[in-house]
Design an enzyme around this catalytic site. Structure first.
Site, PDB file in Angstrom:
ATOM      1  N   TRP A 156       1.006  -1.352   0.068  1.00 39.75           N
ATOM      2  CA  TRP A 156       0.022  -0.066   0.128  1.00 39.75           C
ATOM      3  C   TRP A 156       0.859   1.310  -0.027  1.00 39.75           C
ATOM      4  O   TRP A 156       0.256   2.301  -0.179  1.00 39.75           O
ATOM      5  CB  TRP A 156      -0.955   0.134   1.055  1.00 39.75           C
ATOM      6  CG  TRP A 156      -0.091  -0.371   2.478  1.00 39.75           C
ATOM      7  CD1 TRP A 156      -0.149  -1.640   3.293  1.00 39.75           C
ATOM      8  CD2 TRP A 156       0.778   0.445   3.327  1.00 39.75           C
ATOM      9  NE1 TRP A 156       0.439  -1.460   4.281  1.00 39.75           N
ATOM     10  CE2 TRP A 156       1.240  -0.164   4.424  1.00 39.75           C
ATOM     11  CE3 TRP A 156       0.937   1.892   3.280  1.00 39.75           C
ATOM     12  CZ2 TRP A 156       1.990   0.342   5.329  1.00 39.75           C
ATOM     13  CZ3 TRP A 156       1.894   2.337   4.116  1.00 39.75           C
ATOM     14  CH2 TRP A 156       2.395   1.587   5.307  1.00 39.75           C
ATOM     15  N   ASN A 157       2.039   1.127   0.271  1.00 36.14           N
ATOM     16  CA  ASN A 157       2.800   2.375   0.577  1.00 36.14           C
ATOM     17  C   ASN A 157       3.091   3.348  -0.730  1.00 36.14           C
ATOM     18  O   ASN A 157       3.113   4.563  -0.617  1.00 36.14           O
ATOM     19  CB  ASN A 157       4.202   2.271   1.404  1.00 36.14           C
ATOM     20  CG  ASN A 157       5.055   1.026   0.620  1.00 36.14           C
ATOM     21  OD1 ASN A 157       4.859   0.578  -0.428  1.00 36.14           O
ATOM     22  ND2 ASN A 157       6.316   1.131   1.188  1.00 36.14           N
ATOM     23  N   ARG A 165       6.221  -0.678 -11.496  1.00 32.38           N
ATOM     24  CA  ARG A 165       7.551  -1.127 -11.579  1.00 32.38           C
ATOM     25  C   ARG A 165       7.538  -2.861 -11.818  1.00 32.38           C
ATOM     26  O   ARG A 165       8.399  -2.960 -12.113  1.00 32.38           O
ATOM     27  CB  ARG A 165       8.173  -0.969 -10.168  1.00 32.38           C
ATOM     28  CG  ARG A 165       9.750  -0.857 -10.317  1.00 32.38           C
ATOM     29  CD  ARG A 165      10.427  -0.189  -8.896  1.00 32.38           C
ATOM     30  NE  ARG A 165      10.056  -1.004  -7.821  1.00 32.38           N
ATOM     31  CZ  ARG A 165      10.509  -0.717  -6.476  1.00 32.38           C
ATOM     32  NH1 ARG A 165      11.276   0.642  -6.440  1.00 32.38           N
ATOM     33  NH2 ARG A 165      10.354  -1.529  -5.570  1.00 32.38           N
ATOM     34  N   LYS A 180      -2.625  -8.222  -7.733  1.00 29.60           N
ATOM     35  CA  LYS A 180      -3.465  -8.051  -6.784  1.00 29.60           C
ATOM     36  C   LYS A 180      -2.740  -6.880  -5.813  1.00 29.60           C
ATOM     37  O   LYS A 180      -1.836  -7.037  -5.078  1.00 29.60           O
ATOM     38  CB  LYS A 180      -3.170  -9.381  -5.828  1.00 29.60           C
ATOM     39  CG  LYS A 180      -4.314  -9.212  -4.681  1.00 29.60           C
ATOM     40  CD  LYS A 180      -3.764 -10.080  -3.233  1.00 29.60           C
ATOM     41  CE  LYS A 180      -3.031  -8.979  -2.435  1.00 29.60           C
ATOM     42  NZ  LYS A 180      -3.742  -7.965  -2.065  1.00 29.60           N
ATOM     43  N   ALA A 182      -2.614  -3.955  -2.811  1.00 31.51           N
ATOM     44  CA  ALA A 182      -2.963  -4.012  -1.262  1.00 31.51           C
ATOM     45  C   ALA A 182      -4.464  -3.478  -1.183  1.00 31.51           C
ATOM     46  O   ALA A 182      -5.201  -2.762  -1.787  1.00 31.51           O
ATOM     47  CB  ALA A 182      -2.011  -3.154  -0.756  1.00 31.51           C
ATOM     48  N   GLY A 234       6.483  -6.435  -0.399  1.00 32.22           N
ATOM     49  CA  GLY A 234       5.730  -6.425   0.889  1.00 32.22           C
ATOM     50  C   GLY A 234       6.840  -6.753   1.915  1.00 32.22           C
ATOM     51  O   GLY A 234       7.907  -6.824   1.649  1.00 32.22           O
ATOM     52  N   GLU A 256      10.752  -8.285  -3.497  1.00 34.12           N
ATOM     53  CA  GLU A 256      11.131  -7.099  -2.765  1.00 34.12           C
ATOM     54  C   GLU A 256      10.737  -6.864  -1.564  1.00 34.12           C
ATOM     55  O   GLU A 256       9.335  -6.708  -1.218  1.00 34.12           O
ATOM     56  CB  GLU A 256      10.829  -5.881  -3.779  1.00 34.12           C
ATOM     57  CG  GLU A 256      11.250  -5.852  -5.148  1.00 34.12           C
ATOM     58  CD  GLU A 256      12.507  -5.553  -5.246  1.00 34.12           C
ATOM     59  OE1 GLU A 256      13.086  -4.925  -4.258  1.00 34.12           O
ATOM     60  OE2 GLU A 256      13.209  -5.500  -6.279  1.00 34.12           O
ATOM     61  N   CYS A 290      10.269   1.121   2.159  1.00 31.30           N
ATOM     62  CA  CYS A 290      11.203   0.114   2.510  1.00 31.30           C
ATOM     63  C   CYS A 290      12.672   0.609   2.564  1.00 31.30           C
ATOM     64  O   CYS A 290      13.449   0.025   3.035  1.00 31.30           O
ATOM     65  CB  CYS A 290      11.092  -1.113   1.495  1.00 31.30           C
ATOM     66  SG  CYS A 290      11.187  -0.306  -0.270  1.00 31.30           S
ATOM     67  N   GLU A 387      11.668  -2.710  11.403  1.00 28.10           N
ATOM     68  CA  GLU A 387      11.338  -1.677  10.553  1.00 28.10           C
ATOM     69  C   GLU A 387      10.399  -0.925  11.312  1.00 28.10           C
ATOM     70  O   GLU A 387       9.144  -1.322  11.564  1.00 28.10           O
ATOM     71  CB  GLU A 387      10.787  -2.480   9.204  1.00 28.10           C
ATOM     72  CG  GLU A 387      11.025  -1.606   7.928  1.00 28.10           C
ATOM     73  CD  GLU A 387      10.384  -2.355   6.969  1.00 28.10           C
ATOM     74  OE1 GLU A 387       9.834  -3.372   7.133  1.00 28.10           O
ATOM     75  OE2 GLU A 387      10.350  -1.691   5.719  1.00 28.10           O
TER      76      GLU A 387
HETATM   77  P1  NAD Z   1       2.570  -6.948   3.809  1.00 23.31           P
HETATM   78  O1  NAD Z   1       3.608  -8.063   3.222  1.00 23.31           O
HETATM   79  O2  NAD Z   1       1.658  -7.317   4.574  1.00 23.31           O
HETATM   80  O3  NAD Z   1       1.465  -7.078   2.224  1.00 23.31           O
HETATM   81  C1  NAD Z   1       2.021  -6.773   0.970  1.00 23.31           C
HETATM   82  C2  NAD Z   1       0.907  -7.415  -0.117  1.00 23.31           C
HETATM   83  O4  NAD Z   1       0.896  -8.869   0.222  1.00 23.31           O
HETATM   84  C3  NAD Z   1      -0.417  -6.999   0.200  1.00 23.31           C
HETATM   85  O5  NAD Z   1      -0.901  -6.711  -1.191  1.00 23.31           O
HETATM   86  C4  NAD Z   1      -1.286  -7.974   1.093  1.00 23.31           C
HETATM   87  O6  NAD Z   1      -2.517  -8.162   0.827  1.00 23.31           O
HETATM   88  C5  NAD Z   1      -0.597  -9.270   0.419  1.00 23.31           C
HETATM   89  N1  NAD Z   1      -0.518 -10.354   1.286  1.00 23.31           N
HETATM   90  C6  NAD Z   1      -0.115 -10.349   2.566  1.00 23.31           C
HETATM   91  N2  NAD Z   1      -0.329 -11.725   3.066  1.00 23.31           N
HETATM   92  C7  NAD Z   1      -0.450 -12.455   1.637  1.00 23.31           C
HETATM   93  C8  NAD Z   1      -0.564 -13.883   1.772  1.00 23.31           C
HETATM   94  N3  NAD Z   1      -0.742 -14.910   2.605  1.00 23.31           N
HETATM   95  N4  NAD Z   1      -0.927 -14.423   0.109  1.00 23.31           N
HETATM   96  C9  NAD Z   1      -0.807 -13.420  -0.545  1.00 23.31           C
HETATM   97  N5  NAD Z   1      -0.688 -12.099  -0.324  1.00 23.31           N
HETATM   98  C10 NAD Z   1      -0.570 -11.770   0.705  1.00 23.31           C
HETATM   99  O7  NAD Z   1       3.213  -5.487   3.479  1.00 23.31           O
HETATM  100  P2  NAD Z   1       2.529  -4.224   3.597  1.00 23.31           P
HETATM  101  O8  NAD Z   1       2.333  -4.170   4.945  1.00 23.31           O
HETATM  102  O9  NAD Z   1       1.444  -3.887   2.604  1.00 23.31           O
HETATM  103  O10 NAD Z   1       3.782  -3.495   3.176  1.00 23.31           O
HETATM  104  C11 NAD Z   1       5.118  -2.955   3.971  1.00 23.31           C
HETATM  105  C12 NAD Z   1       6.056  -3.740   3.641  1.00 23.31           C
HETATM  106  O11 NAD Z   1       6.427  -4.049   2.216  1.00 23.31           O
HETATM  107  C13 NAD Z   1       7.451  -3.500   4.526  1.00 23.31           C
HETATM  108  O12 NAD Z   1       7.925  -4.468   5.052  1.00 23.31           O
HETATM  109  C14 NAD Z   1       8.036  -2.620   3.625  1.00 23.31           C
HETATM  110  O13 NAD Z   1       9.422  -2.841   3.666  1.00 23.31           O
HETATM  111  C15 NAD Z   1       7.883  -3.758   2.362  1.00 23.31           C
HETATM  112  N6  NAD Z   1       8.335  -2.851   1.095  1.00 23.31           N
HETATM  113  C16 NAD Z   1       8.974  -3.255   0.398  1.00 23.31           C
HETATM  114  C17 NAD Z   1       9.524  -2.790  -0.743  1.00 23.31           C
HETATM  115  C18 NAD Z   1      10.715  -3.176  -1.478  1.00 23.31           C
HETATM  116  O14 NAD Z   1      10.786  -2.896  -2.756  1.00 23.31           O
HETATM  117  N7  NAD Z   1      11.632  -3.890  -0.988  1.00 23.31           N
HETATM  118  C19 NAD Z   1       8.661  -1.526  -1.255  1.00 23.31           C
HETATM  119  C20 NAD Z   1       7.587  -1.201  -0.625  1.00 23.31           C
HETATM  120  C21 NAD Z   1       7.306  -1.783   0.634  1.00 23.31           C
END
Ligand code: NAD
Length: 482
Positions: A156-157, A165, A180, A182, A234, A256, A290, A387
């Site tokens: 979502w961020n 990307r 899919k 967020a 995520g 990522e 992130c 984090e």
């Molecule tokens: P999250 O992992 O909770 O969710 C990310 C996505 O995964 C969402 O769309 C969520 O609905 C989905 N998801 C969650 N559980 C799932 C499952 N079991 N099966 C399938 N999909 C599932 O993360 P968040 O809170 O949305 O984002 C924050 C995190 O993302 C932070 O840790 C941040 O560092 C990371 N992030 C990383 C990058 C990068 O490029 N490395 C960029 C942005 C955010």
């Protein structure tokens, strides 16, 4: 806000499958984190919709792969032009569903849109090679082919950029994709679906499935033989689950994941420049990035000066709903996220950290948290390891270069790192010694459409953007010739 109401009234809120808007039996609410109020309801995809989207992707795959790369490039380029033409709508939408200040949302429209233009340019530059075997016994032809139907799961961020990307390099390479987004921020991605339709993308090449139950939608897709790849941005915890799921069918993966970026200020740093960089590295997206600097390791000889200057800058920031003029810090995404931030601050202060500014929730509507600086953060504070994803700068000291490097590397993460020094030899030495995929030298922002974005250690696998980004969606084929 009249503008927001008008925009929301015209937005697509159905699933985007096979080139059509699809309504669903159930919907789920999308909230404005600045008020806690519901913005609108969107369609809620189930496993059945996932199967339909994957069927559409599989059906479209051969035709899309066979489409001349110039045609694919022109569709991507047109999509970029349309995003730019609707930049005010995209920016307002991101501010509404995610909370970031409007100026930052405009920055994301530029940055996120740029992937469409960049990969339009990369689409026509996929190369192979033709060589002779050193033994003289044959010829070697190497070519690249699209991986095939791909599932993208985004956070979502950065509601636009984390989608583009992935989508842009996949489409450029000739892959079809099911996205899919967020659940917190599906509206931006649904609007992007409409943009792609207007740009002439054939039906089925891209589907967009918001859902309130992520795993219920995506779990069956991992065992569906039509799926060839998963690309995820995520948290590391969810990434590990998806990696395990991908193992069952040996899917290609790009991950990522989370970060814990160190921001290291050496004794010879230009402190004014370091504070400018710290503000960018910490406060972009309210710290919900992130790549956000998570911990500030400052040489003890300049620590007091750096702490005082950073605290002053953080104290001066204006907090409020992102659509208002002059606002620099919007709300966090949710109450849960604000609780996490508050808990990490409490843990640090219980263990002896000093709050020099901020340190509290903002009373009233929305999920606002004060820009905060924690000084003298002890080594056992959780905020140095976890984090925080919020507007909190945790400062701790070190003595000398080797200690600075060791402190920076003391984490299982390895996404971004930042160093400030005026000594070129030291900059290169330290940049090489840091265990991270990206290092900012005297810069607080590293992301660039033309540079490879990604992490090492538990921060991920693969790279996005740059010339590397399209490789994630290509298979290498070797054809042996006499
Ligand atoms: P999250 O992992 O909770 O969710 C990310 C996505 O995964 C969402 O769309 C969520 O609905 C989905 N998801 C969650 N559980 C799932 C499952 N079991 N099966 C399938 N999909 C599932 O993360 P968040 O809170 O949305 O984002 C924050 C995190 O993302 C932070 O840790 C941040 O560092 C990371 N992030 C990383 C990058 C990068 O490029 N490395 C960029 C942005 C955010």
């Amino acid at each position: 806000m009249r503008e927001a109401a008008e925009l929301l009234a015209t937005l697509p809120t159905g699933l985007w499958i096979g080139g059509h808007q699809t309504a669903t039996e159930h919907t789920f609410p999308v909230y404005n984190p600045a008020t806690g109020q519901v913005l609108t309801e969107v369609a809620d995809a189930t496993a059945g919709h996932g199967a339909r989207a994957l069927a559409a992707a599989a059906e479209a795959q051969a035709g899309w792969a066979a489409t001349p790369s110039r045609t694919r490039a022109e569709i991507l380029r047109r999509a970029w032009e349309l995003v730019m033409a609707r930049r005010d709508d995209f920016a307002l939408l991101m501010t509404l569903e995610m909370g970031k200040p409007l100026a930052e949302s405009h920055g994301e429209v530029t940055y996120g849109g740029e992937f469409l233009r960049w990969f339009a340019e990369e689409a026509v530059r996929v190369h192979g090679r033709y060589t002779h075997s050193p033994s003289g016994g044959g010829r070697i032809l190497v070519t690249k082919q699209p991986v095939g139907p791909t599932l993208a799961i985004t956070p979502w961020n950065f509601p636009l950029a984390m989608g583009t990307r992935k989508i842009a390099p996949a489409l450029a390479a000739g892959c079809t994709m099911v996205v899919k987004p967020a659940a917190e921020t599906p509206l931006t991605m649904l609007l992007l679906g409409q943009v792609f339709a207007d740009a002439g993308l054939p039906p089925g090449v891209l589907s967009i499935l918001p859902t309130s139950r992520a795993a219920a939608l995506t779990d069956p897709m991992f065992t569906d033989e039509r799926l060839r790849k998963v690309t995820f941005t995520g948290s590391t915890a969810v990434g590990k689950t998806l990696l395990a799921q991908s193992a069952s069918r040996v899917l290609r993966v790009s991950m990522e994941l989370g970060g814990n970026a160190p921001f290291v200020v050496f004794a010879d740093a230009d402190i004014d420049a370091a504070v400018d960089g710290a503000m960018a590295a910490k406060m972009r997206n309210m710290g919900e990035a992130c790549t956000a600097a998570n911990r500030f390791h400052v040489d003890n000889s300049v620590r007091a000066e750096f702490t005082a200057a950073l605290s002053e800058r953080m104290r001066a920031l204006q907090i409020g709903p992102g659509h208002l003029d002059g606002v620099q810090v919007g709300p966090l995404i949710s109450e849960r996220q604000r609780d996490t931030v508050a808990e990490l601050v409490r843990d640090a202060t219980d263990k002896g950290a000093r709050v020099t500014t901020g340190g509290s929730r903002v009373a009233g509507d929305g999920y606002f948290y004060e820009p905060t600086v924690l000084a003298d953060v002890p080594a056992d504070a959780r905020i140095l390891r976890e984090e925080v994803f919020g507007p909190v700068a945790a400062i701790t000291g070190f003595d000398g270069e080797a200690a600075g490097i060791a402190a920076a590397n003391a984490t299982e993460y390895g996404l971004a790192a930042y160093i400030y020094t005026t000594d070129l030899d030291r900059a290169l030495r330290v940049a090489e010694a840091l265990e991270s995929g990206m290092v900012g030298v005297n810069r607080g922002i590293v992301s660039d459409v033309a540079a490879p974005f990604g992490g090492v250690k538990e921060s991920g696998l693969g790279r996005e953007a740059g010339t590397e980004g399209i490789e994630e969606y290509l298979e290498t084929k070797y054809i042996a010739l006499p």
